[in-house]
Motif scaffolding. Structure first.
Motif, PDB file in Angstrom:
ATOM      1  N   ARG A   1       4.828 -14.070   6.423  1.00  0.00           N
ATOM      2  CA  ARG A   1       4.447 -12.715   6.060  1.00  0.00           C
ATOM      3  C   ARG A   1       5.417 -12.083   5.064  1.00  0.00           C
TER       4      ARG A   1
ATOM      5  N   VAL B   1      11.121   3.128  11.131  1.00  0.00           N
ATOM      6  CA  VAL B   1      10.751   4.381  11.783  1.00  0.00           C
ATOM      7  C   VAL B   1      10.570   4.032  13.260  1.00  0.00           C
TER       8      VAL B   1
ATOM      9  N   VAL C   1       0.826  -1.207   0.000  1.00  0.00           N
ATOM     10  CA  VAL C   1       0.000   0.000   0.000  1.00  0.00           C
ATOM     11  C   VAL C   1       0.861   1.259   0.000  1.00  0.00           C
TER      12      VAL C   1
ATOM     13  N   GLU D   1      -3.265  -2.013   5.927  1.00  0.00           N
ATOM     14  CA  GLU D   1      -3.672  -2.894   7.015  1.00  0.00           C
ATOM     15  C   GLU D   1      -3.452  -2.319   8.402  1.00  0.00           C
TER      16      GLU D   1
ATOM     17  N   GLU E   1      11.915  -3.417   5.821  1.00  0.00           N
ATOM     18  CA  GLU E   1      12.475  -4.597   5.168  1.00  0.00           C
ATOM     19  C   GLU E   1      13.637  -4.193   4.264  1.00  0.00           C
TER      20      GLU E   1
ATOM     21  N   VAL F   1      -5.703  -6.411   0.050  1.00  0.00           N
ATOM     22  CA  VAL F   1      -4.931  -5.344  -0.562  1.00  0.00           C
ATOM     23  C   VAL F   1      -5.822  -4.300  -1.254  1.00  0.00           C
TER      24      VAL F   1
END
Ligand code: SRM
Ligand SMILES: Cc1cc2nc3c(=O)[nH]c(=O)nc-3n(C[C@H](O)[C@H](O)[C@H](O)COP(=O)(O)OP(=O)(O)OC[C@H]3O[C@@H](n4cnc5c(N)ncnc54)[C@H](O)[C@@H]3O)c2cc1C
Ligand code: SF4
Ligand code: FES
Lengths: 854, 125
Positions: free
Chosen positions: A132, A84, A17, A282, A42, A294
């Motif tokens: 995931r 973050v 997203v 999400e 990631e 999604v």
């Protein structure tokens, strides 16, 4: 110092997203006024999480949504491998891991969700995983390498995906679900049961209503999974897939409002309780509800871009329909699948044998004079999904017999005129009207469904609407009278008949000459077998001769019919169904010695199934030695001429039907034709040979034979019609020669005799003129062509066995001809071998020595 | 991926002579335990894909018909699965009928001695 005119927008999270948000920001011009900084935790840029399971098959690069690793727009900065850590709404700053502080004007949270791991004892042992990220899958793959059994905790959509992956990795796989059924959110109890049966058939073990009590340790790792009131499952790999939780920590720590059940609370513009902070995907909970798919996330991304541009967009809920293929099983659920709406009625079709379960949820319409569709569940066969899903919420009235919509596909999906505003693609929110715009716009309109997908996005995400898109496009072209192209394929602008004439006129003998002279490119799986068949009918060569070998369709290529697991079936010819006990015994012995599944076919002969490719020559050697020959079950050619027992034994018989059937089968054996050919001969009008369901059927009369032509069984059965009556045997054969050759010359590819006769101007009358009255004066030419076929006939298998060049191809591996293909496995059913199931490619590992041929 | 590729430093398996593969035909080879389909096109290029057809779940691609398909004006060499005819781009393993399906490709080249050498899986671009 110039005043600061450009603003800064920070996006936390570079998942599906977050990426869509940046794309939309670039496309819609938000980067004209904002510098965008995207921070992702990631190490990889955003990738297609929906297709995560295909990672093992296609690798990480293929899943990437940003293959270049950077956005084209220089005003977007992408920071990867960095979390973050927090933000301060007062000072409007974010803090990154590593210490960098960035000031923002607007902050968009797109941190997604994380898998929920129930706090059972042992949940953090080595060997426990979640499902995931690509990193998760890499870790699972590594652990699976040394493991035998895997368990997935959770039988929802994601749990089944994970189970699929474990099975693909070669583990014995168990699914443990607390609820009494699988996919409890999407499907109802009966659908869940059908799904469980399908999945168990594939070798997975399903435990529903099962409570996990502990992950049991063994040597410092996972050793087993203990269940309440059930035997523990010994396992080395455990994957938790018991739901997801929104990643809302950043917002919580900054003091923003959260939804009751988690997730960053946002309004219909996706704005949080702080006016400069937004949340999408999400991690967000618009109106208190989070969406685990999604498509709603994409919609939220668009809404925020719109809001920042001053537009009016709002997020007002989303379609939670899903369709997926799990381990080869279609599952779809849409709308109010559980019939929770007041007054909802359910219509159910269930076929336990086929494993189909289909339910429609309908509601009486407002006027009270009809019903509308509000939801449904499809398991086993979801082919109607494309038609049904857009009908939900379209307000369109159901036909009087709504059950027709879910009855087996052979009944055909009735024509339903969707209203223009019906959403056909829910992933990309494309309506029927938009699709029609693309095919009918003035400038360079789309000419096919593929182009529409490219231009509108419809069908580009989950793909479940593709069939619907194609149908709308094709119906549109049909309605404007666009001429249907009758070219054989993209390589030849000719019909089969034209190609037949071209080849005959030029006397071509090689595909290369035909394609160079009259086509383009190098051909395909449509034109090559067609040319091969035409050459075979004209030249009588061996189908495995060098020039023709690579043109042959699958079955012709190995002179046997390929089966679902890559093995072949063997069908020796048994003309007319007559066979001596000695020959029967040979068939039995061969089947026993090679462990072949044996079945009497519907064509009065015996099929031996399960031969590995490299065994075909040995099997055929035994059969040929015993006097058998190829039955051409693999070819588009004569199959069988069925017979009844006839006057020799039967008290009603008036002619020797077996004798004639054998003579005809031997005459036309090996004849290559546009489609397969079948015949039958009955000894009297009782018609025990079912001759009128054949391409040619002969029925005995007191005076001779009645000849019927152009019948077939199969999907669209047609009774053969009388061509000529009371014929003597010689005339019968002459007419048949002409009829069959006329068909071979002029029919289309894969057109059986019945539709061919119908396609001729004048129909059966025309055939009678040509065959019986010989108005074209072609009679002797057609007979001569057949005579040349009869004379030139030889047994393809016997000839193959004598030719080392042809035999060389019958090996499992070119460099390891003695290693049987490990992918082929068998199980036993009713005392015979049948194909085992395949979960994925099989590797023998590096330990098998293979060498090059000398 | 073509005959002109640089020698690969990874494991290579000598599978057969180029002439053992029919023009526009394929062979199945066992490469480090995996079934690999090696194809030869009309212009004598060689290509290697996993032999496993994910659509039919059978190890059969080497037995398919090889030809070309026009994709946006380029003649793409492809093999049609012998089972249900899905087309796969020989260069990339991409299924031309279903964007979501792709089979792995392998390094392959023809040595100076005319032997066909298959190396490791190539990451598809
Ligand atoms: C083995 C057999 C079923 C059985 O166990 O009885 C069979 C098996 C197959 N049939 Fe059949 N058909 C068999 C009798 C029939 C019959 C009955 C008959 O011949 O009396 C019919 C209906 C009669 C007819 O054809 O008009 C029949 C109508 C079909 C059709 C539909 C044809 C049509 O025009 O609609 C197909 C599909 C096709 O050919 O395109 C088909 C296709 C097939 C194929 C070739 C499908 C495939 O490509 O894998 C099957 C493979 C056979 C194999 O692997 O050996 N089979 N099939 C029968 C073999 C007869 C034989 O000895 O050669
Ligand atoms: C196996 C699987 C199958 C699925 N199948 C389907 C399907 O068929 N249909 C469907 O609609 N949906 C499906 N989904 C769900 C779909 O993938 C998600 O809805 C979608 O990815 C949500 O996008 P997102 O951007 O909100 O979250 P994500 O894609 O998870 O992206 C969030 C990103 O933010 C990063 N992040 C989190 N916190 C921080 C931080 N503090 N700092 C920096 N970065 C951070 C995360 O690492 C992650 O990369 C599936 C999911 C999985 C796992
Ligand atoms: S068709 Fe006639 S001859 Fe043949 S078995 Fe039946 S009744 Fe007897
Ligand atoms: S509904 Fe998913 S791509 Fe159209």
């Amino acid at each position: 110092m110039s005043p600061k005119t450009r603003k800064t927008l920070v996006v936390a999270g570079h998942g599906m997203v977050g990426h869509r948000f940046v794309q939309a920001a670039i496309e819609r011009g938000l980067t004209e006024t904002y510098d965008v900084i995207v921070v992702g935790e990631e190490s990889r840029a955003a990738y297609d999480r929906v297709a995560l399971t295909s990672f093992f098959e296609v690798g990480a690069d293929e899943l990437s949504l940003l293959p270049g690793g950077q956005y084209d727009d220089p005003r977007v900065r992408l920071v990867l491998d960095t979390a973050v850590e927090g933000f301060d709404p007062e000072t409007r700053t974010v803090l990154l891991a590593g210490g960098e502080v960035i000031s923002y004007d607007e902050l968009v949270l797109a941190t997604g969700a994380s898998p929920f791991v129930p706090p059972v004892p042992g949940h953090d042992l080595p060997g426990c995983f979640v499902y995931r990220t690509i990193d998760d899958l890499e870790a699972i793959r590594e652990a699976a390498a040394g493991a035998r059994v895997g368990v997935v905790i959770g039988g929802g959509l994601l749990g089944l995906e994970a189970a699929n992956a474990l099975a693909q990795l070669g583990l014995e796989t168990h699914v443990v679900e607390m609820a009494p059924r699988l996919m409890a959110v999407q499907v109802d109890a009966a659908g869940g049961a059908t799904l469980a049966r399908h999945i168990e058939k594939l070798g997975l073990k399903v435990h529903t209503g099962a409570m996990t009590s502990e992950v049991v340790e063994k040597d410092g790792r996972v050793g087993a999974l203990a269940l309440k009131d059930e035997e523990p499952i010994p396992a080395e790999v455990v994957v938790f897939s018991a739901g997801i939780r929104p990643r809302d920590t950043l917002a919580r720590e900054a003091g923003l409002d959260l939804a009751e059940r988690g997730g960053v609370l946002v309004d219909e513009r996706c704005r949080t309780s702080d006016p400069h902070v937004w949340a999408i995907g999400e991690c967000a909970a618009p109106g208190g509800r989070m969406y685990g798919l999604v498509a709603p996330g994409y919609a939220m991304a668009e809404v925020v871009v719109d809001a920042l541009l001053g537009g009016p967009g709002e997020f007002t809920g989303a379609d939670m329909s899903t369709k997926l293929k799990l381990l080869g099983v279609d599952v779809a659920s849409f709308g109010d699948a559980h019939a929770t709406t007041v007054g909802a009625l359910e219509l159910v079709f269930a076929d336990a044998v086929a494993g189909h379960y289909k339910k429609l949820v309908v509601l009486e319409n407002e006027a009270g004079d009809g019903t509308v569709l509000i939801g449904g569940v499809l398991v086993g066969d979801a082919s109607a999904y494309g038609v049904l899903r857009p009908m939900v919420a379209s307000g369109i009235e159901l036909p009087a017999n709504p059950e027709d919509l879910i009855l087996p596909a052979s009944r055909g999906v009735p024509e339903i005129g969707l209203p223009d505003e019906a959403v056909v693609c829910s992933c990309n929110n494309v309506t029927k009207a938009t699709i029609l715009e693309h095919v009918s716009r003035e400038e360079t309109p789309c000419t096919d469904a593929t182009c529409v997908t490219k231009c509108s996005g419809a069908g580009s995400t989950c793909g479940s609407c593709k069939a619907g898109v194609k149908k709308i496009v094709e119906d549109h072209f049909a309605s404007v009278g666009k001429v249907v192209d009758r070219s054989l394929c993209e390589h030849f602008p000719l019909t089969r008949q034209e190609l037949f004439d071209v080849i005959a006129v030029h006397g071509y003998t090689r595909f290369d000459d035909v394609v160079e002279g009259h086509g383009r490119g190098r051909g395909c799986d449509i034109c090559k077998p067609t040319v091969a068949s035409i050459l075979a009918s004209q030249l009588n060569g061996h189908v495995l001769d060098a020039a023709a070998r690579t043109l042959q369709d699958t079955n012709d290529a190995y002179l046997a019919n390929i089966q679902r697991n890559g093995t072949y079936s063997v069908v020796p010819r048994i003309p007319g169904g007559e066979i001596t006990p000695e020959k029967l015994i040979v068939i039995g012995e061969v089947a026993r010695d090679f462990d072949l599944y044996t079945k009497i076919t519907g064509g009065q002969r015996i099929d031996l199934f399960g031969s590995r490719m490299e065994q075909l020559p040995q099997i055929w050697q035994r059969l040929v030695d015993a006097g058998f020959e190829s039955g051409h079950a693999y070819g588009k050619s004569l199959r069988t001429v069925k017979s009844c027992v006839g006057s020799t034994w039967c008290r009603y018989g008036v002619q020797d039907s077996v004798g004639l059937a054998i003579a005809l089968e031997l005459r036309y054996r090996g004849l290559r034709s546009p489609h397969k050919l079948k015949g039958g001969v009955s000894g009297c009008a009782r018609e025990c040979a079912e001759a009128r369901s054949k391409d040619f059927g002969v029925i005995a009369t007191e005076k001779g034979w009645n000849l019927f032509v152009a019948g077939n069984g199969g999907a669209a059965p047609v009774h053969a019609r009388l061509l000529a009556g009371d014929l003597d045997t010689e005339t019968l054969v002459r007419y048949l020669d002409r009829f069959l050759m006329y068909y071979i010359r002029t029919a289309d590819r894969l057109q059986r005799t019945a539709p061919w006769v119908d396609s001729l101007e004048g129909g059966l009358e025309r055939v009678r003129e040509v065959v019986v009255d010989d108005v074209l004066g072609l009679g002797s030419e057609l007979e001569a062509a057949m005579a040349s076929h009869v004379e030139g006939y030889f047994d393809e298998w016997a000839a193959t066995l004598e030719d080392p060049d042809k035999l060389a191809r019958f090996v499992s591996f070119v460099n390891a001809p003695d290693t049987p293909d490990p992918h082929i496995t068998f199980r036993e059913e009713r005392d015979q071998a049948v194909p085992g199931d395949s979960a994925g490619p099989v590797s023998l590992g590096a330990s098998i020595p293979v060498g090059a041929p000398q | 991926m073509t005959a002109s590729a640089e020698p690969d430093s990874r494991v290579t398996t000598v599978v057969c002579r180029l002439t053992d593969i029919e023009v526009e035909g394929g062979v199945a080879a066992l490469v480090v335990g995996e079934a690999v389909a090696v194809f030869r096109t009309y212009d004598d290029h060689v290509f290697a894909l996993s032999n496993y057809d994910p659509c039919s779940r059978a190890s059969v691609l080497a037995r398919g018909i090889v030809g070309t398909r026009d994709v946006d004006g380029t003649q793409v060499p492809f093999v049609a699965s012998p089972m249900h005819k899905q087309a796969f781009d020989l260069r990339t393993g991409q299924c031309l009928d279903d964007a979501a399906v792709q089979v792995p490709t392998y390094d392959v080249r023809v040595g100076d001695d005319g032997m066909v050498l298959v190396g490791g899986r190539t990451s598809s671009s």
